[in-house]
Design an enzyme around this catalytic site. Structure first.
Site, PDB file in Angstrom:
ATOM      1  N   HIS A   1       0.783  -1.235   0.000  1.00 11.67           N
ATOM      2  CA  HIS A   1       0.000   0.000   0.000  1.00 11.67           C
ATOM      3  C   HIS A   1       0.806   1.271   0.000  1.00 11.67           C
ATOM      4  CE1 HIS A   1      -4.242  -1.125   0.496  1.00 11.67           C
ATOM      5  NE2 HIS A   1      -3.750  -2.253   0.968  1.00 11.67           N
TER       6      HIS A   1
ATOM      7  N   ARG B   1      -6.952  12.027   5.496  1.00 12.26           N
ATOM      8  CA  ARG B   1      -6.025  12.167   6.617  1.00 12.26           C
ATOM      9  C   ARG B   1      -5.131  13.393   6.409  1.00 12.26           C
ATOM     10  NH1 ARG B   1      -5.422   7.943  10.223  1.00 12.26           N
ATOM     11  NH2 ARG B   1      -4.080   9.431  11.294  1.00 12.26           N
TER      12      ARG B   1
END
Ligand code: PLP
Length: 811
Positions: free
Chosen positions: A356, A545
């Protein structure tokens, strides 16, 4: 599909209410109404759930297990109703009873067991697997406290624990009888018995793992899969008060707490690796419980251990569940008595891995001492895996010690989880084309050349059922009316909408729907923040985020610059804009928290300056989470996807926005590139450095942010504003951001991209003035968003990674 009419549903609901609460439906107490509805839905789900499980047990169909430390599910009621096909009938029936379905849905506490994109991806994948009738189940941790709740107090982030289980969780079912034991610490006794080595783990600390199962309802309700989350308990949980002296009792209680701590909290870092022993415990805890229960179930239904990799696939979401590899080896070797070679073939055949991130600070590496003490037998197995692997490396790269030690699993006193994940699985995938290329050519270059066939790309996706059909019913209605409802089952059918988007009436419809969603969001903003915003302004949104690489700071500088411009030129001709932010910072990430405070200070100054208020407003929405995302995204005109090129592996909110008819302003990073390739350069706003330029800067140097500060008067003005008291009477407050950009030479090239970002923003302004043209572009984005459905992603995982004939047949 559940076949039920309105009257029948009303009756069933009233009956359920009575049954659950022991009283008739009355006025007030909406939560009770929610509980009754949830339990009714659970009944509908329950029967089919049992049926699906039975079907799987009888058919011998390959079972997929998606292991993830995070599942960011959000609310479940609306999706369950939708997938059961009864959301509309339910809404009508409740309306007759004077109940607003939307209100009941909004009472459900978000299930927030994840940080952001990675956990949300796992949730979207569960939805797609069930909807494609793939036997795919989740495995994770039932954290007692989910991701923290964010409040903004005095412009700063304050973290409050997320006690999501306080009012109960009606979706989960505790399965006491499916418990497993997970063993920590102790020693391994090695002995030779009849010529074979035998390993016995002794003096370990046993921890009880209790599963809680949540049904995952597929679209049209054909398949109900299982999300199994594990909770840690002491092996003997009954306290006999009389048998303890006070000291012993307290000690016992302390012990109980230390065990339960394993599944107590989610680590609130997404891209920062924390080498804490509790985190390693969490990882082994759920992975060991998960693998043990899979094998127990498999054998119970007649599965042969030699065929395990044909019947079971275990997918690991990032490196967090990598211990599934040595844990499966342990079971095959020590409990099933297989030889190493056979066990290794089965293990690598079963496991596949998704990478990721390429951010170095996110790569998990455990100190050997910690690892070995906590997991002595698992460490022995990892050592043996490493030994055999390094032998292969040695055979190929004779004498190249540097290269071999670079590629090793164990080196420099550490266990490298990413290397273990690559070596121990048969497939390694990146999450967008660019990201996969960078993995192959850069980050994992050596491993790629050694195992070229393992590496592949699977561009991320999002479930269009939650992110379009459920969250944007008006747009869904327009789509159904114009192109039919085929896109619900086949999201790429959305492309049919392209033929409609040149029509003025469609453009007007799109504008109307957007305006409606914007009004709703404006209401929410007024209610929660007390800020009045103009629904006719451009809603310019950055929600994700808070992280330096995502560059909320670049957006801040843009807003500060625009403010300067309007003050200098009060008659500046511009479309009014509302800048909306949302997102949590990791509690220990000082720079990110400083950025949140900056956004709020900017908002205070600008929103209270009458000279500019007709033209701009700034809003920071507290506690960004899935349910809030659904509300914001459908109301967005401009989606900000402005990470430093090469740093965002894929991004998924970019996909949610385009599917809801927002235009994107973006760097050529992650999946933004694929969005650009889909819609064409005319229908997206691209700016900034290209990936090769960024990679070259990192490799060869040559960037000086100070030069941009020195030479560009606009930049100098806004950077100076960070430390001259303009936004905060404490002039030193934003020194960390200033230092990051100037003193430490701006690692993420914010100042480098400033000029092209500003220029591109003024193009946005120009384009927005022509409503018809803008909406045509939005329509093209919607039409091309189908391939970003996670149904496409999951089909690719199923055929390309998990492959089995039954899966092919299902697709
Ligand atoms: C989709 C989503 C994310 C991921 O957003 P990115 O912009 O891709 O980082 C994070 N949080 C929530 C709540 C989401 O729904």
């Amino acid at each position: 599909m559940i076949n039920i009419g309105k009257e029948e549903f009303k009756k069933a609901y009233l009956k359920k209410f009575l049954e659950i609460h022991g009283e008739e439906l009355g006025e007030g107490n909406s939560y009770k109404k929610y509980e009754a509805l949830g339990n009714l839905v659970k009944d509908y789900v329950g029967e089919k759930w049992v049926e699906t499980t039975k079907k799987y047990n009888n058919s011998g169909e390959k079972q997929i297990y998606y292991f993830s430390m995070e599942f960011l599910l959000g609310r479940l009621l609306g999706d369950a109703l939708l997938n059961l096909g009864i959301r509309d009938v339910c809404r009508e029936a409740l309306k007759d009873l004077g109940i607003d379905l939307g209100e009941l849905e909004s009472l459900e506490h978000d299930q927030g067991l994840g940080n952001g994109g990675l956990g949300r991806l796992a949730a979207c994948f569960l939805d797609s697997m069930a909807s494609l009738n793939i036997a795919g189940h989740g495995c994770g941790i039932r954290y007692k406290y989910g991701f923290f709740e964010q409040r903004i107090v005095d412009d700063k982030q304050v973290e409050v624990s997320d006690n999501w289980l306080r009012d109960g969780n009606l979706w989960e079912k505790r399965k006491q009888d499916k418990k497993e034991i997970v063993k920590f610490g102790g020693e391994v006794i090695t002995e030779e018995v009849n010529g074979v080595m035998k390993f016995t783990h002794v003096n370990y600390e046993p921890i009880l793992a209790i599963p809680y199962d949540t049904p995952v309802v597929g679209y049209e309700h054909e398949t109900i899969n299982n999300l199994r989350l594990w909770s840690a308990e002491t092996v003997s949980d009954e306290f006999d008060f009389s048998s303890f002296s006070r000291g012993e009792f307290l000690k016992a209680l302390e012990y109980k707490n230390s065990v339960e701590a394993i599944s107590q909290v989610l680590y609130p870092n997404d891209t920062q690796y924390e080498g804490k022993i509790l985190r390693l415990k969490q990882q082994y805890f759920f992975v060991s419980a998960g693998v043990q229960s899979i094998i127990r179930h498999y054998k119970k239904h007649g599965g042969k251990i030699e065929n395990l990799d044909e019947k079971i696939a275990i997918h690991i979401n990032d490196t967090h569940p990598t211990l599934a590899i040595p844990e499966l080896m342990r079971i095959l070797l020590d409990e099933e008595g297989l030889g190493w070679e056979e066990a290794w073939k089965i293990t690598t055949g079963t496991i596949s891995y998704t990478n990721h991130t390429i951010l170095a600070e996110a790569l998990e590496k455990w100190p050997i001492d910690m690892f070995k003490t906590l997991l002595p037998r698992i460490y022995m197995i990892v050592e043996e895996i490493n030994k055999r692997y390094c032998q292969e490396l040695w055979n190929k790269y004779i004498g190249q010690w540097d290269k071999i030690s670079r590629m090793a699993i164990i080196a420099d006193g550490q266990v490298r989880m990413a290397h273990l994940a690559v070596v121990g699985s048969h497939s390694v995938n990146g999450v967008a084309k660019l990201h996969t290329e960078i993995l192959k050519k850069q980050e994992m270059k050596d491993l790629y050349y050694f195992y070229p066939n393992k590496f592949n790309n699977k561009t991320n996706g999002i479930t269009h059922r939650r992110w379009l059909i459920k969250s944007n019913p008006q747009l869904t209605r327009l789509l159904k009316n114009t192109i039919g409802d085929g896109f619900i089952k086949h999201p790429t059918d959305l492309i049919k909408f392209e033929a409609e988007v040149h029509k003025k009436e469609i453009q007007l419809e799109l504008a109307k729907i957007k305006r409606l969603n914007k009004e709703k969001l404006a209401k929410t903003i007024l209610n929660t923040k007390g800020i009045i915003i103009d629904p006719d302004s451009i809603f310019d949104v950055q929600v994700k985020r808070i992280h330096a690489y995502k560059r909320q700071s670049l957006n801040c500088l843009k807003i500060m610059h625009l403010y300067n411009e309007i003050l200098a030129n009060p008659n500046k001709d511009m479309v009014p804009r509302t800048f909306i932010f949302g997102g949590k910072a990791a509690p220990s990430y000082y720079l990110a928290k400083n950025t949140i405070e900056l956004i709020n200070k900017i908002a205070n100054v600008i929103n209270n300056d009458k000279r500019v208020n007709e033209k701009m407003k700034v809003v920071f929405l507290d506690n960004y989470r899935v349910s809030l995302a659904e509300e914001i995204i459908r109301a967005t005109d401009l989606s900000e996807q402005i990470s430093t090129t090469t740093k965002e592996a894929s991004g998924t909110s970019n996909m949610k926005f385009m599917m809801n008819g927002a235009l994107t302003i973006a760097t050529l990073d992650g999946a933004n590139i694929e969005i650009k390739d889909e819609v064409g350069l005319d229908n997206i706003f691209i700016f900034g450095l290209q990936s090769q330029e960024v990679l070259d800067y990192y490799k060869y140097g040559g960037y000086s942010s100070y030069e941009y500060y020195r030479d560009d008067q606009r930049i100098r003005a806004v950077i100076d504003d960070l430390i001259n008291g303009r936004y905060c009477s404490d002039k030193e407050r934003f020194r960390p951001i200033y230092d990051n950009l100037i003193t430490y030479n701006d690692e993420f090239f914010v100042l480098k991209d400033f000029d092209s970002y500003i220029e591109t923003n003024s193009r946005v302004d120009d384009e927005f003035r022509d409503l018809y043209k803008w909406q045509r572009k939005c329509g093209i984005n919607i039409a091309h968003s189908g391939i970003f459905s996670s149904d496409r992603t999951i089909s690719e995982y199923a055929t390309g990674i998990w492959g089995s004939e039954l899966i092919y047949k299902n697709l």
